[in-house]
Design an enzyme around this catalytic site. Structure first.
Site: not given
Lengths: 430, 430
Positions: B17, B49, B107, B131, B138, B203, B207, B306
């Protein structure tokens, strides 16, 4: 920290949406106060017919003098749910001049005069919000303007008119013709007595203009949007679509050109594959696909019209406008810095589905194929059917410019062997 | 009016990311400047790193001293994409102390310590945005917090974990078992080497906690969320679901109790009808339904994870945080005024699908039915199948409290004639 003076709201219009806004402001006052950080008070409601009974609307707030209401000087936010160009435009401008922020549900006005209204708001340091103008309760304006503010939107494609989607859905499920489906929509309250704005695509075109402007950070007005309605969609078009594994939807499509130097915005019926998520949007629902460079493909779905859903969008904007006033700031205004021009429909790259009635004799297919080839339009599939000396040809093209496709159809009409161009429809969503 | 001093951004973390955030900030600098109203500059990138080659990431900005970076004092916004509780929490808190706003994709941290972080941000008059912590690109946090700020959300129901959706989708389409589908997900990069956080539902639960808190304007932490993963979902469960016209999805469900006095939040696999829009969410996509009083049912769909999609969400927040700094204001902070308590799983009203292996002799069905009835659980359908002296019963209940359903299953296990409770799964989305 609550301030004691409540924020004052003037409501212009008290029809299906306005009365719902008034009702929610009254019944959910505690929640609104907590979310805004100060109490919010309905200071006046301007209506045309003061004697009509409006359940839950405080009669003492009702006035017929909208101008005096927006000129009061103590109004923080004006909520405009009258619709149409005038008197809405003058009232909104007057509201800005008197220091009020404005929340509007008026797609026609924003699509026509959005730039001037934004400029007027900015000059006075107040807000103009209009989430409710596009696709009812579905959050679209705010996600495009704020959530995707760091991304590059390349395409917006959606069903943004519930009436026409209801009609096309009925034609698809029952095999009914257009007028029969329209009658049903009218009887069920999905279509207005005069359905022109919906069925001729004006409503969808206004929304397309607004979406394109926000998505591409440029100015797009209603006049820039190529518009075709659904009045010429036939039961036979729907049947043809089915044979192709498609359905027919009225789509609003806003695209950035491949070279990135211009944009297009259009509204027209189109065949889309049943596998496309928009194909399963039924009845009066709306759904919009947004394709952005980093985010990928997003979809937003929900009720696109109706009193309550539209009121929900209005109230979300109202909370934002009120919070901004308390914080002595404003939300993001117009962002039109790209100044990308809007290209004409002829520049759009799309595909066609064309049904031809032709003479049933040797060489017709070759003749037809030659016409396509001469205009640089490549054919994807042809289906030929003979019936009593006549034959029909159904041609689906590969992607080509709309101008080339239009010229091809004109040339086909001039062929002696082509008796009729029975239908032409674009194919999208692939 | 452009100010000349650029806004300075510190990036913590430069993995999938972070490197995408850095890349977009560089390649789309002109757009970001126009949308923010001032240039924005990457002032430093903290990594663990430093020698790893990062394409498109300016090497001179890379540092291993994240603490020194957030303490510089000239940083406007810190973007935290490290993940996990520490050192992210300390770095974010330090950033607030030094006057920076924070955009986070974390999260786990927000679900655990959101309230404290919000308080720290508010104390310093800076922003905390996240977000990207929920469902990747989304837009969900902003629509719930802002677009629906004038509405009353009653339910949030969605697929918020791409890895588990990929696995369940594969099990559904190919008939594969859980471990086979997990292997495929790992091979294709949809599951991490240690898939625990995804497949055990941690996870998704984080959320769910975030979504429930925002939707109901209260505080919900990870510990409040009932959590079951997908590791015990079998090929036979999927086959049973198919026979019922359903599919199995890992759902995050946040609900307001019918009396409005409490909320629940849970993550577990459930059968949903194929006709439900969530049933057609394939592969690693996410989709979330939001049901609000006025807006009705909205759906948000898109890539839930992603590098690029998550970066899109981060950058949207970054633009907002930067705009707020220019306007010397802050966005909406925590809204937890309702203080609604979170009820335990036993209070949830749901339906069960139960497969029992039973003795194939007369009276078994009557015995089983009596157990249901004694616990006040009404049966919707029963399917009975005999096979070689054994029989199976598949019972689908009407809506009942999870506590009553659990007690029913315990009592069924104690029946001599019940050889095994082969599977229990909730049925949702009807």
């Amino acid at each position: 920290m609550m301030r004691t003076r409540p924020l004052k709201v003037a409501l212009l219009g008290c029809g299906v949406v306005g009365s719902e806004v008034a009702r929610i402001m009254t019944t959910h006052a505690t929640d609104l106060t907590a979310r805004i950080g100060a109490p919010v008070e309905l200071a006046g409601i301007a209506v045309r017919r003061p004697n009509r009974v409006r359940e839950g609307v405080p009669a003492e707030l009702v006035t017929t003098d909208a101008t005096a209401l927006v000129k009061r000087g103590d109004i923080d936010v004006v909520v405009e749910v009258i619709g149409g160009i005038e008197p809405a435009r003058t009232l909104i401008t007057t509201a800005f001049e008197h220091g009020a922020s404005v929340v509007s549900a008026n797609k026609a006005l924003v699509a026509q005069d959005g730039a001037a209204l934004h400029a007027a708001a900015q000059e006075r340091g107040v807000d103009l919000y209009y989430e409710a103008a596009v696709a009812g309760a579905i959050p679209l304006v705010r996600p495009l303007r704020e959530s995707l503010a760091g991304d590059k939107v390349n395409r917006v494609l959606g069903i943004v008119n519930g009436t026409t989607n209801f009609i096309l859905d009925r034609m698809d499920t029952s095999g009914a013709g257009y007028s029969e489906a329209l009658d049903e929509a009218t009887a069920l309250g999905y279509a207005e007595a005069d359905p022109t704005a919906d069925v001729e695509g004006f409503d969808a075109a206004a929304k397309a203009a607004i979406l394109a402007g926000i998505a591409f950070h440029t100015r797009v007005t209603l006049d820039d949007v190529h518009r075709e309605g659904i009045t010429e969609v036939t039961a036979s078009d729907i049947a043809s679509a089915k044979r192709m594994g498609c359905t027919v939807k009225l789509l609003a499509i806003c695209e950035r050109a491949e070279d990135g130097q211009s944009v297009t915005a259009r509204v027209h019926p189109a065949m889309i594959p049943l596998s496309h998520p928009l194909a399963s949007v039924r009845e009066a629902y709306n759904a919009v696909f947004v394709e952005a460079e980093a985010a990928g493909r997003l979809m937003f779905y929900g009720p696109g019209a109706g009193g309550s859903p539209t009121a929900s969008a209005v109230l979300g904007d109202l909370v934002a406008a009120c919070r901004n006033r308390l914080g002595q700031t404003t939300g993001p205004g117009e962002s039109a810095y790209t100044r990308l021009p809007v290209s004409p429909m002829g520049d759009v790259i799309t595909r066609y589905h064309i049904s031809l009635d032709v003479a049933d004799k040797p060489g017709v297919l070759a003749q037809v194929a030659t016409v396509f080839s001469e205009h640089g339009v490549s054919i994807d599939t042809v289906r030929q059917q003979g019936k009593d000396g006549e034959a029909s040809l159904v041609v689906v093209t590969h992607r080509a410019s709309d101008a080339a496709l239009t010229a091809t159809v004109e040339a086909l009409r001039r062929l002696d062997t082509v008796r009729d161009v029975a239908s032409i429809m674009r194919v999208e969503g692939e």
